[in-house]
Design an enzyme around this catalytic site. Structure first.
Site, short mmCIF file in Angstrom:
data_model
loop_
_atom_site.label_atom_id
_atom_site.label_comp_id
_atom_site.label_asym_id
_atom_site.label_seq_id
_atom_site.Cartn_x
_atom_site.Cartn_y
_atom_site.Cartn_z
CG HIS A 118 -3.45 0.90 5.81
ND1 HIS A 118 -2.09 1.10 5.83
CD2 HIS A 118 -4.01 2.08 6.19
CE1 HIS A 118 -1.84 2.34 6.18
NE2 HIS A 118 -2.98 2.97 6.41
CG ASN A 131 -0.27 -5.09 2.79
OD1 ASN A 131 -1.31 -4.55 2.42
ND2 ASN A 131 0.67 -4.45 3.45
NE ARG A 155 1.67 -0.21 13.31
CZ ARG A 155 1.67 0.07 12.00
NH1 ARG A 155 0.60 0.62 11.45
NH2 ARG A 155 2.73 -0.20 11.26
CG PHE A 204 5.62 3.25 -1.87
CD1 PHE A 204 4.41 3.17 -1.20
CD2 PHE A 204 6.76 3.64 -1.17
CE1 PHE A 204 4.34 3.44 0.16
CE2 PHE A 204 6.69 3.92 0.19
CZ PHE A 204 5.47 3.83 0.86
NE ARG A 219 -0.45 -5.52 6.57
CZ ARG A 219 -0.02 -4.42 7.17
NH1 ARG A 219 0.97 -4.49 8.06
NH2 ARG A 219 -0.56 -3.25 6.89
CE LYS A 273 -3.63 -2.28 1.65
NZ LYS A 273 -2.18 -2.30 1.33
CB THR A 312 4.51 -3.79 5.68
OG1 THR A 312 4.37 -2.89 6.77
CG2 THR A 312 3.89 -3.17 4.44
#
Length: 564
Positions: free
Chosen positions: A537, A534, A504, A476, A524, A429, A510
């Site tokens: 993804h 976080n 994952r 959200f 994370r 991100k 998360t």
């Protein structure tokens, strides 16, 4: 009557401390020739020195001595490199004498006995070696040309000393492409190179190839030739070597358009900008192999075997339990097919789960073969009792209970078979810094993922929907879009067996706060700020992963996908 031309004294012989001290008072550059009298190539260097002495005509600035601060060292009778080094240093002396530059502060050069054991970085620093850097361009990486290019480079006799696949930083692009920084579209080029994957190779001339060139330079007739004959032979050999440059070889192979090449690099600091710690990792060959614990051993002593494997320096990249079919068992036990007990072996191999492993280690193939020992328990106990075959023998079973790939080619096939690759998508991100990005990508590589494709992109609402289509109706979702709009994101295709679930697990929960409690080593936990920021993804299942890949990377064609 013509007068006889005076013979120029080429070298001063230094054989005591007084002569050495006197030589140190010379103005300009002194070339020290330390050689063995029996060495043909060493003798031939005198011809080169005579040629330079006559052509440069710098008696006040250029001196030759047999056997001061030493300002450069070249190991081996490498005439082209010696020639270039002297020309460069004489040019410096001219500028110093003319007041155009100040004499550099030279670092002390320590001579290391070539026959002694490697003493670490010092011995590497003091030897001039020539490297070539090859950057395989992002378009070629995306088109899966890397393996083809590497194979052709190796086939030509060159050695790949180090390699890495990654997006270049702005500093690295400007460093390597410094000759074109003034071009009007250079900033666009920097953007392209920093947003896409390149593949970096550091290449050296193979020893056999270099040895044959050295031998062609000076042969057994050297002493009987006139000096100009030697010079012609030397020039011819230099041209031969030039024709064998990597750049020209790539052109002949019609693959130069996929690569940018920088040749004749002797300063490893130049390389360190692209591949940090190059001096530590050059020449280190990490090899991946398939290993297998047969059912009886897996059932009885798995933990002991795995501990032993790790104690021997292997890293376990992947592992899975698998019940072999009769056909698979016969393939892995082919070496026993003519033995009376072959039927019993196959029955044992299919009686329960085996444990398949992907192991990696420096020189892993040969080391594993030596570690596990012979295929027969009887032979192992008699001749190599320290082998794993002898240590982990199972009563009533005459064969080695550990299997290993027979060759690197076989290892690649077997790993593909037992650990078929799967693709997933990873998103880094915008709030993650450049330094943190690099740290995350290192974690990804260290855990066995291959970064197959990559793009840096500003995720508009339209682009974000290709990744977050499952949550676009959630309350959200607007907050997610707000975070993504803060800057560019890095979107990658990661490839590995069991990629979706492994990614994952590597990301962690998360919420970063929860991740720090439950999975403190996860990405994370280390880089996340809050539940929206976080850090990373990824898709929740294979179907989501493939839909995202087809939307974000339209030209990507999956290879050898895991079907189940």
């Amino acid at each position: 009557m013509a007068s006889k031309k005076r013979e120029i004294q080429l070298q001063a012989v230094i054989n005591n401390q007084s002569l050495w001290d006197e030589m140190m008072q010379n103005k300009g550059l002194t070339v020290i020739d330390v050689y063995q009298a029996w060495c043909g190539p060493c003798k031939a260097m005198q011809t080169l020195f005579r040629k330079l002495k006559n052509e440069l005509n710098e008696d006040e600035l250029l001196h030759f001595a047999v056997n001061g601060t030493i300002v450069a060292k070249i190991q081996g009778a490498n005439a082209p490199l010696v020639n270039q080094k002297i020309l460069t240093l004489v040019d410096e002396e001219r500028k110093i004498a003319a007041g155009e530059m100040v004499r550099p502060q030279y670092h002390e050069i320590v001579f290391v006995d070539s026959d002694s054991e490697d003493t670490g970085e010092l011995s590497h620093e003091t030897v001039d070696q020539i490297y070539t850097i090859v950057i395989i361009k992002p378009d070629a990486v995306a088109a899966r040309k890397v393996q083809e290019i590497k194979e052709k480079i190796i086939k030509a006799g060159f050695v790949i000393e180090a390699e890495d696949k990654k997006p270049l930083t702005e500093e690295q692009v400007k460093h390597f492409y410094s000759k074109i920084v003034d071009q009007p579209d250079f900033e666009d080029f920097v953007s392209f190179m920093t947003r896409n994957l390149s593949y970096i190779l550091v290449v050296s001339q193979g020893k056999e190839k270099q040895s044959s060139w050295d031998e062609s330079e000076v042969n057994s007739e050297t002493e009987s030739k006139e000096p100009w004959d030697d010079q012609q032979e030397m020039a011819k050999s230099s041209r031969m070597k030039e024709r064998k440059s990597l750049q020209q070889y790539l052109e002949i192979q019609q693959i130069s358009q996929f690569c940018d090449v920088e040749e004749n690099i002797t300063n490893t600091k130049f390389i360190d900008v692209l591949i940090p710690d190059f001096k530590k990792i050059r020449g280190v060959k990490f090899e991946k192999i398939l290993a297998l614990l047969r059912p009886a051993l897996f059932n009885e002593r798995t933990e002991d075997v795995l501990n032993k494997i790790q104690d021997e320096g292997f890293k376990i990249l992947l592992q899975r339990q698998i019940v072999l079919s009769e056909e698979e068992a016969k393939t892995l036990c082919k070496e026993y097919e003519n033995k009376d007990y072959f039927g019993n072996v196959i029955e044992s191999m299919t009686s329960g789960p085996s444990l398949a492993l992907v192991l990696v280690r420096e020189n892993g193939l040969a080391y594993w073969k030596q570690l596990i020992g012979p295929s027969s328990v009887e032979e192992a106990k008699e001749y190599i009792p320290e082998s794993l075959c002898a240590q982990f023998a199972i009563e009533g079973l005459p064969i080695n209970q550990l299997y290993g790939s027979d060759s690197l080619e076989a290892a690649e096939r077997e790993i593909q078979y037992f650990f078929p690759p799967q693709h997933t998508v990873a998103l880094i991100k915008p709030h993650v810094t450049q330094e943190q990005r690099e740290d995350i990508m290192k974690v990804i590589k260290d855990t066995g993922f291959d970064i197959t494709q990559m793009k840096e992109i500003l995720l508009t609402e339209e682009e974000a929907e290709k990744i977050y289509f499952k949550i676009k109706r959630k309350a959200f979702y607007k907050d997610v879009l707000g975070v993504l709009a803060e800057g560019t994101s890095l979107v990658m295709i990661l490839t590995k067996w069991n990629a979706v679930s492994d990614w994952r697990r590597l990301m962690g929960p998360t919420d970063p706060e929860e991740a720090r409690l439950l999975s403190p080593d996860s990405i994370r936990a280390q880089f996340g700020e809050n539940i929206l920021k976080n850090a990373v993804h990824g898709p929740s299942d294979m179907e989501e992963a493939m839909k995202t890949i087809s939307s974000m990377f339209e030209d990507f064609v999956p290879e050898n996908l895991e079907e189940n």
